[in-house]
Design an enzyme around this catalytic site. Structure first.
Site, PDB file in Angstrom:
ATOM      1  CE1 TYR A  58       7.174   0.335  -3.443  1.00 42.19           C
ATOM      2  CE2 TYR A  58       5.360   2.162  -3.414  1.00 42.19           C
ATOM      3  CZ  TYR A  58       6.592   1.595  -3.026  1.00 42.19           C
ATOM      4  OH  TYR A  58       7.348   1.697  -2.022  1.00 42.19           O
TER       5      TYR A  58
ATOM      6  CD  GLU B 157      -3.070  -0.803   2.333  1.00 38.10           C
ATOM      7  OE1 GLU B 157      -4.295  -1.128   2.174  1.00 38.10           O
ATOM      8  OE2 GLU B 157      -3.269  -0.721   3.364  1.00 38.10           O
TER       9      GLU B 157
END
Length: 157
Positions: free
Chosen positions: A125, A114
């Site tokens: 990411y 997260e």
């Protein structure tokens, strides 16, 4: 895990490294977003099964860390941080690749994380194959009481 890449040394860490991890968090995480963990939170999770701490050193100095947890065939990247003075040198990318490799070695088939909405780390990411899978409204709480959304990402291994 132990590997070298252009002066970046990746290694496993543990409870004795918490002071250095705390220093990295203090430098790397802006307190207005409420993303950093306390030292006792880090020590508490490190004592749990399936949790591992990864360190990235440059010329012997801890420049970054990642804290991850695996349960059965899924894992979560709980925290990752690079000290500001070491950013833009490929350290975060090397560390993330190390976490992914460690997860595979542990039999993980899906890695989750997260990230605060608006955090520039999302580019790291997505460049490593993570895809957005969800959103949590008002997940992070800053010192001022402000709330910030979290975006959930996953990577199939």
């Amino acid at each position: 895990m132990s590997t070298s890449l252009r002066m970046i040394e990746l290694s496993a860490g543990g409870a004795p490294d918490i002071e250095a991890v705390d220093t990295v968090m203090t430098e790397a995480f802006d307190p207005r977003f409420g993303e950093a963990w306390t030292r006792s939170q880090c020590l508490g999770i490190l004592a749990m099964p399936g949790v591992w701490l990864s360190l990235a050193r440059v010329e012997g100095e801890i420049a970054a860390f990642a804290l991850s947890r695996a349960i059965v065939d899924e894992a979560e990247l709980l925290l990752i941080a690079v000290r500001p003075s070491f950013r833009r040198r490929g350290i975060g990318a090397a560390l993330l690749r190390g976490v992914i490799a460690d997860a595979r070695e542990r039999g993980v088939t899906r890695l989750h994380l997260e990230v605060r909405a608006g955090n520039e780390a999302v580019h790291l990411y997505t460049a490593h194959g993570f895809a957005k899978v969800g959103e949590r409204r008002d997940y992070y709480r800053g010192r001022s009481g402000s709330a910030f959304d979290a975006h959930s990402y996953a990577l199939s291994l």
